[in-house]
Design an enzyme around this catalytic site. Sequence first.
Site, mmCIF file in Angstrom:
data_model
loop_
_atom_site.group_PDB
_atom_site.id
_atom_site.type_symbol
_atom_site.label_atom_id
_atom_site.label_comp_id
_atom_site.label_asym_id
_atom_site.label_seq_id
_atom_site.Cartn_x
_atom_site.Cartn_y
_atom_site.Cartn_z
ATOM 1 N N CYS A 13 39.551 39.913 45.058
ATOM 2 C CA CYS A 13 38.976 39.560 46.444
ATOM 3 C C CYS A 13 37.376 39.358 46.171
ATOM 4 C CB CYS A 13 39.250 40.299 47.526
ATOM 5 S SG CYS A 13 38.997 39.439 49.083
ATOM 6 N N CYS A 87 41.373 35.224 49.650
ATOM 7 C CA CYS A 87 39.722 35.257 49.994
ATOM 8 C C CYS A 87 39.272 34.326 49.299
ATOM 9 C CB CYS A 87 39.109 36.498 49.376
ATOM 10 S SG CYS A 87 39.590 36.908 47.682
ATOM 11 N N CYS A 91 39.792 32.869 39.416
ATOM 12 C CA CYS A 91 39.840 33.571 38.318
ATOM 13 C C CYS A 91 39.872 32.646 37.195
ATOM 14 C CB CYS A 91 40.859 34.662 38.521
ATOM 15 S SG CYS A 91 41.155 35.707 39.686
#
Length: 149
Positions: A13, A87, A91
């Site tokens: 997050c 959120c 990545c």
Amino acid sequence: MPDTATPSVLFVCVHNAGRSQMAAAFLTHLAGDRVQVRSAGSAPAAGVNPAVVAAMTEVGIDIAAEVPKVLTAEAVQASDVVITTGCGDTCPVFPGKRYLDWELPDPAGQGVEAVRPIRDEIEARVRGLLDEIAPSGQDGWSRGPEGAR
């Protein structure tokens, strides 16, 4: 290369101060050494959300000493499963990893009353994940009446 005998999970997050911390704490608590658990964020906060700490304490999990950590490509690479917690954080993508996005409300700026249902949703999702990636039949933990809804 992650150890295939022990699955590893990374919760992500942006601030690593609420949802990802709760998810990591539940998985660590429930799985013990059956799963390697990490959490991180792209812009870590100075500390874990106090309402999140209080909500987790209510169910017997102390995360007061946890510190938000920065998301690194190495953490992603070392994980079998990477879970963003609704959120909008992104990545690095590596082949062979499983990526999930759990849409969860943001506990930032909320009191304990508002955090409890988020915590309970995270617990349910973590239990489902654990049953899938490292089933054992018994996790040795049940929540007492103080943690009931």
